[in-house]
Structures are given as structure tokens and as C-alpha cells.
Design an enzyme around this catalytic site. Sequence first.
Site, PDB file in Angstrom:
ATOM      1  N   LYS A   1      36.638  29.866  36.647  1.00  0.00           N
ATOM      2  CA  LYS A   1      37.039  29.287  37.923  1.00  0.00           C
ATOM      3  C   LYS A   1      36.387  27.923  38.109  1.00  0.00           C
ATOM      4  O   LYS A   1      35.376  27.624  37.469  1.00  0.00           O
ATOM      5  CB  LYS A   1      36.583  30.195  39.071  1.00  0.00           C
ATOM      6  CG  LYS A   1      37.384  31.477  39.237  1.00  0.00           C
ATOM      7  CD  LYS A   1      36.884  32.260  40.439  1.00  0.00           C
ATOM      8  CE  LYS A   1      37.617  33.579  40.608  1.00  0.00           C
ATOM      9  NZ  LYS A   1      39.033  33.440  40.980  1.00  0.00           N
TER      10      LYS A   1
ATOM     11  N   ARG B   1      43.026  43.666  38.631  1.00  0.00           N
ATOM     12  CA  ARG B   1      44.098  44.624  38.359  1.00  0.00           C
ATOM     13  C   ARG B   1      43.799  45.454  37.102  1.00  0.00           C
ATOM     14  O   ARG B   1      44.275  46.575  36.985  1.00  0.00           O
ATOM     15  CB  ARG B   1      45.441  43.872  38.240  1.00  0.00           C
ATOM     16  CG  ARG B   1      45.492  42.868  37.130  1.00  0.00           C
ATOM     17  CD  ARG B   1      46.656  41.888  37.285  1.00  0.00           C
ATOM     18  NE  ARG B   1      46.372  40.884  38.314  1.00  0.00           N
ATOM     19  CZ  ARG B   1      47.228  39.938  38.688  1.00  0.00           C
ATOM     20  NH1 ARG B   1      48.429  39.876  38.143  1.00  0.00           N
ATOM     21  NH2 ARG B   1      46.893  39.071  39.617  1.00  0.00           N
TER      22      ARG B   1
HETATM   23  N1  BES Z   1      39.024  37.582  42.954  1.00  0.00           N
HETATM   24  C1  BES Z   1      40.151  36.770  42.726  1.00  0.00           C
HETATM   25  C2  BES Z   1      41.072  36.639  43.945  1.00  0.00           C
HETATM   26  C3  BES Z   1      40.516  35.937  45.152  1.00  0.00           C
HETATM   27  C4  BES Z   1      40.785  34.605  45.380  1.00  0.00           C
HETATM   28  C5  BES Z   1      39.790  36.634  46.106  1.00  0.00           C
HETATM   29  C6  BES Z   1      40.315  33.984  46.504  1.00  0.00           C
HETATM   30  C7  BES Z   1      39.307  35.993  47.234  1.00  0.00           C
HETATM   31  C8  BES Z   1      39.578  34.662  47.439  1.00  0.00           C
HETATM   32  C9  BES Z   1      40.990  37.331  41.578  1.00  0.00           C
HETATM   33  O1  BES Z   1      40.316  38.026  40.597  1.00  0.00           O
HETATM   34  C10 BES Z   1      41.648  36.163  40.930  1.00  0.00           C
HETATM   35  O2  BES Z   1      40.960  35.334  40.433  1.00  0.00           O
HETATM   36  N2  BES Z   1      42.973  36.135  40.953  1.00  0.00           N
HETATM   37  C11 BES Z   1      43.724  35.083  40.383  1.00  0.00           C
HETATM   38  C12 BES Z   1      44.898  35.693  39.669  1.00  0.00           C
HETATM   39  C13 BES Z   1      45.639  34.738  38.791  1.00  0.00           C
HETATM   40  C14 BES Z   1      44.803  34.305  37.615  1.00  0.00           C
HETATM   41  C15 BES Z   1      46.891  35.427  38.310  1.00  0.00           C
HETATM   42  C16 BES Z   1      44.194  34.162  41.505  1.00  0.00           C
HETATM   43  O3  BES Z   1      44.481  34.657  42.592  1.00  0.00           O
HETATM   44  O4  BES Z   1      44.238  32.968  41.300  1.00  0.00           O
HETATM   45 ZN    ZN Z   2      39.533  36.764  39.052  1.00  0.00          ZN
END
Ligand code: BES
Ligand code: ZN
Length: 496
Positions: free
Chosen positions: A276, A350
Amino acid sequence: MKVEVVTEPLTGVRADALVVGMMTDETKLPPALAALDRQAGGRISAVIAAEKFQGKPGTVTHLHVAEGLGASRVVVAGLGPRKAANPELVRRAAASGLRRARDLGARTVALEVFGDGLTPRQRAHAAVEGAILGTYVFDRYKREKSEKAVETLKVIAPDGRQAPQITEGARRGEVFARSTWLARDLINAPANDVHPTHVADVAKQVAREGKLKVKILEREDCAKLGMGAFLGVAQGSPEQPPKFIHLTYTPSGKPTKRVAIIGKGITFDSGGLDLKSADGMSRMKNDMSGAAAVLGIMQALPKLGAKAEVHGFIAATENMPSGTAFRPGDILRAMNGTTIEIGNTDAEGRLTLADALCYAAKFVEPQEMIDMATLTGACVVALGPLCSGLMASDQRLADRLLAAARTAGERVWQLPLIEEYKEQFKSDVADLNNTGGRNGGAITAGLFLKEFSGGIPWAHFDIAGPAFIDKDSPLGPKGATGVAVRTILTYLTSGK
Ligand code: BES
Ligand code: ZN
Ligand code: ZN
């Protein structure tokens, strides 16, 4: 904060502060407040008139009283118009009233159980819940703690005949709020302290206190069960071993039903090798908010005497980049045999939930499965920071959860599981890919989870928005909210 119910009149109750409510459309003070005003020599009505205080929701005023009353300060909290009366306005008024009383230095606070049109039990529940939620602070890591704190909350039941109902409501409100506090504390604490081993320790403690059954599976146990999706994520953290947690609450009588609740338990989500950005990572200690909700709920169930058998599951792990981390392009095998190609290591929730759903379906065979997860940024884009997304394979279950959320005062909006979108996670080399395209990301994540629900009625709360907020809210400071605890508790104890 100790909560006790007292059968004393508003005028006589001994406290550092007395919190009362006022509606917007009251041309003259209601009888209870009028009596209070007379005893205080007309000072309450004088302050209300001078400040043009109208009783609007969220507003609050106060005065100090030298004599005439048992309380030395009176706090008046706005309840809004009479015809709009609802438990949420009661919660918010109690919260702002208690905060004001605390800020004025009160240690013992008496609270009127306000809220016309609601039963005494509903009013007491909402008022106590709001009072406790609204005065939450997280100062565990600060040298300087606030000296101002309410120690005793006296809930006033002026009519002795209502005391049993008020006592029952106050107790439920207290349990709901305290279990929400547990979730908030776990989420607000940093990931260097709240790692999977700590989550497992808290689960053991919750089990000990509530006489629940607890089972913790180690990495090797999970490997034997074939939980390749969960372990793929955990692979990046050789130092912080994953823990798979299973808590069981069994009611004293014959259970009305058997339910599994599952919380996403990523104690820190760096994104893995698909790292990230600094900004995106900064709050990712909150990626175990679903797990924290499960622990809060499991702690509350024995105290509430819930009649359902409830199994709580948490697949706890970090998601870290390292030499041992899983990679984009890797193919993992979930417990039910489904192979998953990794399109993005940041779509880890997931994967962990897939194995938790498989485990729950296989070993517990619940009638319903409900998961809570900070799953997608897409859900935050869709619904903003104050609303959870709900997706479900069974509309009756969804409807009952939506009704529970309304009662609990938590915002939830249902999103459709559009089957055609499944083509987004087709893989050339495996049964599924763990990512879809950008569009409809909350829904595709939901569709992915559904693949692992084994045909059991299943519902999924995407709490990515409301789990952790940037601004203070009426029921708590910025940071962790403990969202979903009260909705699920309402759901699991409704009809009781
Ligand atoms: N933990 C994150 C989702 C999240 C984002 C929670 C912002 C709280 C605030 C999750 O694991 C994630 O990173 N999801 C990705 C999925 C994508 C790579 C398909 C996302 O939402 O960008
Ligand atoms: Zn994630
Ligand atoms: Zn995540």
C-alpha cells in the site's frame, strides 16, 4: 463507570450533575422539569430563555445550582421534536449530556430516562448505551490521562413500578456499550501490541470470563486442515504466527438456532508485496475491526442470556511483505479445494475469510453465517465513512439484519450480489482470481466470499468505512467505533 438504578425524584437525587432532556416543541417545561425549575428558584427556565435554548438534537446547556436540588449542576440536553422521538436521539442526548457533565468535573451523574413514545426499557437501554459510548476515551498510551471521568451513573426511575423495566433496559444498554468499548480498545491499540497472539489471548480471556469454549489452531493445525488461503496470507509473517480462533457460546436451554459469526482479523494490512501507499497504510491497524466485533459480541452473549448457540471465528494474521510472503501469481488452495490465483496480495481479507467460512460450514454446520470485515476501499467510495455495506445470499436474513441495524442505530445499506459480475474474478489458471476489476469492488468481494459459504444462508457486512473514523461523532471520539457489535447483538437477542 458504575451504573445503578435509583428510585428518587429528579429534585432530590444526590449527584454532582443531573442530566435531563428537553424537546424542541415544548412551549413550557414538561412537569418533571418544571418541578425541578421551581425547586431551583426558576433558574433553569431563566437560562433556557436567556440562551434561547431550543432543545435541538446535539445541543446542550448547563447551570450550576447552589441550593434547592440534590444535584449541584443541571445539564439540559436537546432531544429534537416530540414526533421524531427515537432511540438514536436518546442515545445522542445522553452522550452529549454526559460529556458536558464530565467536562464540568462531575464524578457522580444522575440521568433522567428521557424519550417520549418509547417504552421505559427502550429508553433506559438507549440512555445508558449513549452515556457510556459517548464518554469513551482511549488514553492507554498517554502519560497524561484526563482527570475528569464519571465514576457513577445513577439512572433515575422516578416511578417505582417502572424500576424493573428500567433496570433491565439499563443493564442491556450497559452490556451493549461495554462490549463496543472492548472492540474499540482492541482496534485503537497499535498493531505492535495487537498481533494475532494477542487477539488469541483476548479470546481466551473472554472465554474464561463468560464460560465459553475456546479453541486456538496454530499454523501447523491449519495446514493439516488444508487452509491454504489463510496460510498464504500468513506466509509473509514468520515472526508473528497466525492464530485461528473458534469461540463457542452455548445457551442454558435448548438453543433457538445455531449461528456462526466471522470477523476479518488482519492485525496489520501492509498490502503485502502489492504494498500500500504510506497514506493507504497509515490506519491499517484497524483491519481487525471485524475480529474485534466478534470478541465484543462473544463477551456480551452470556451476560445477555442469549438463546442462540453462537460460534465466533477469527482467522488472525498480519499481511506483510517479506522474503517468505505470498506473491502475485501464486495459486493457493482453500480448505474446500477451490484454487485461487493471486491477482493482488492486498485483497487478502477475502482469502482469510474464505477458509474461515469453509471451517465454520464444515465443522459447525450453522443455520446462518454472518461475517464482518473491513474488506474494500470500494465500499467506502460507495457509501462513505458512516455506512456499512450488507450483502447476503438470503434476503430474509438480510431483512432481519437491516431491521436490527435500524434498532441499534447503525447505518447499513444493502448492495446487490449481481451474479454476472462473477466473470471479473475468472482466472486462466485457477478456479478463481482474488481480484476483480475496479468497478463494483465491494460487490465482487462479496461474490467471492459467497463462493465459500457452502449454500448456508450467509450475510456479509463490509465495515471498511465506519469501523474507523476521522472525526468525532455523537457517540464517540474519532478512531475506532466498534461498529457492528450492537447490530449483531440486537439481532442475536431480538425477541428476548
Ligand atoms: N483492508 C483493505 C480494505 C480497506 C480499505 C479497509 C480502506 C479500510 C479502509 C483491504 O484488504 C484491501 O486492501 N482491499 C483492496 C482490494 C483490492 C486490491 C482488490 C482495496 O480495497 O483496494
Ligand atoms: Zn488489503
Ligand atoms: Zn485488508
